[in-house]
Motif scaffolding. Structure first.
Motif, PDB file in Angstrom:
ATOM      1  N   CYS A  72      37.419  38.456  27.965  1.00  0.00           N
ATOM      2  CA  CYS A  72      38.821  38.656  28.357  1.00  0.00           C
ATOM      3  C   CYS A  72      39.770  37.656  27.714  1.00  0.00           C
ATOM      4  O   CYS A  72      40.993  37.770  27.881  1.00  0.00           O
ATOM      5  CB  CYS A  72      38.952  38.561  29.881  1.00  0.00           C
ATOM      6  N   VAL A 130      44.032  39.613  29.605  1.00  0.00           N
ATOM      7  CA  VAL A 130      43.244  40.830  29.724  1.00  0.00           C
ATOM      8  C   VAL A 130      44.032  42.050  29.275  1.00  0.00           C
ATOM      9  O   VAL A 130      43.457  43.016  28.753  1.00  0.00           O
ATOM     10  CB  VAL A 130      42.723  41.006  31.172  1.00  0.00           C
ATOM     11  N   ILE A 146      36.576  47.078  33.625  1.00  0.00           N
ATOM     12  CA  ILE A 146      36.758  45.626  33.651  1.00  0.00           C
ATOM     13  C   ILE A 146      35.739  45.034  34.617  1.00  0.00           C
ATOM     14  O   ILE A 146      35.631  45.481  35.763  1.00  0.00           O
ATOM     15  CB  ILE A 146      38.183  45.241  34.092  1.00  0.00           C
ATOM     16  N   ALA A 172      35.491  39.745  32.524  1.00  0.00           N
ATOM     17  CA  ALA A 172      36.438  38.829  33.160  1.00  0.00           C
ATOM     18  C   ALA A 172      35.865  38.298  34.469  1.00  0.00           C
ATOM     19  O   ALA A 172      36.584  38.004  35.416  1.00  0.00           O
ATOM     20  CB  ALA A 172      37.762  39.547  33.423  1.00  0.00           C
ATOM     21  N   VAL A 199      35.485  44.923  29.493  1.00  0.00           N
ATOM     22  CA  VAL A 199      36.094  43.608  29.302  1.00  0.00           C
ATOM     23  C   VAL A 199      35.468  42.663  30.328  1.00  0.00           C
ATOM     24  O   VAL A 199      35.541  42.909  31.535  1.00  0.00           O
ATOM     25  CB  VAL A 199      37.616  43.660  29.486  1.00  0.00           C
ATOM     26  N   GLY A 236      41.368  35.662  32.625  1.00  0.00           N
ATOM     27  CA  GLY A 236      41.953  36.888  32.122  1.00  0.00           C
ATOM     28  C   GLY A 236      43.375  37.141  32.574  1.00  0.00           C
ATOM     29  O   GLY A 236      44.101  37.919  31.950  1.00  0.00           O
TER      30      GLY A 236
END
Length: 201
Positions: A109, A45, A61, A22, A20, A35
């Motif tokens: 995100c 997120v 992440i 972010a 993800v 996020g």
């Protein structure tokens, strides 16, 4: 837009690391960490990880600040290796560097409705066309941050970034990436770029 209750069918694929992204500065949100902004009482997120995690073997992440808050989600955190907040490609580069799987998938995100079959369909497209990168498209618009990439491209991406390249779509085109059509669910790529967007939801 209500969040659909996830129903996952994990496809038969090689091991995939999901990431993800972010790590941005949230400029269009006034500099807040995008996020971590709330949607239906939960950080963006969190919505994203809940939809992506069941589709991949490992989840990380990419965050360059607010590490303590992101760590609360209990997924490994990776920061950009390329300095200067170089954008989504820097997050992909960090993922390709950290991953121990042959494939890496990235999502932003701020897209809490991402497709529940995203990875399955990106992988099918990658395999059917013998490509190294597959990106999502819908309704004639590409969404290159929704990407499935072979880890072996890390050095090529590093070279692109070190030469000053930043555009995801351009790099994907240079790598002869293929598009996978998600026009049957274009709303899945809805995102939140401003605080006003969130307030309207």
């Amino acid at each position: 837009m209500p969040t659909a209750k996830p129903r996952f069918s994990r496809p038969s694929t090689p091991s995939i690391t999901g990431v993800v992204l972010a790590g941005g500065l949230g400029r269009r949100m006034g500099g807040v960490d995008k996020g971590l902004q709330l949607l239906d009482g939960r950080p963006l997120v969190r919505h994203v990880t809940e939809r992506l995690a069941p589709q991949v073997d490992r989840l990380m992440i990419n965050a360059n600040r607010s590490q303590e808050q992101y760590a609360a989600l209990a997924y490994p955190l990776i920061a950009d290796v390329i300095s200067g907040f170089a954008g989504p490609l820097a997050g992909l580069h960090a993922a390709l560097t950290a991953a121990e799987t042959p494939l890496v998938a990235t999502v932003p995100c701020d897209s809490p409705y991402l497709p529940l079959d995203l990875i399955e369909r990106l992988y099918a497209g990658l395999q059917s066309q013998g490509a190294d990168i597959a990106i999502a498209s819908a309704g004639g618009r590409i969404h290159p941050v929704f990407c499935l990439c072979r880890t072996a491209l890390r050095d090529k991406l590093e070279g692109y970034l070190q030469s000053g390249g930043r555009k995801v779509a351009l790099w994907c085109a240079e790598m002869r990436g293929i598009e996978v059509d998600f026009s049957d669910q274009p709303e899945a790529f809805s995102n939140f770029n401003t605080l006003a967007d969130l307030q309207k939801s």
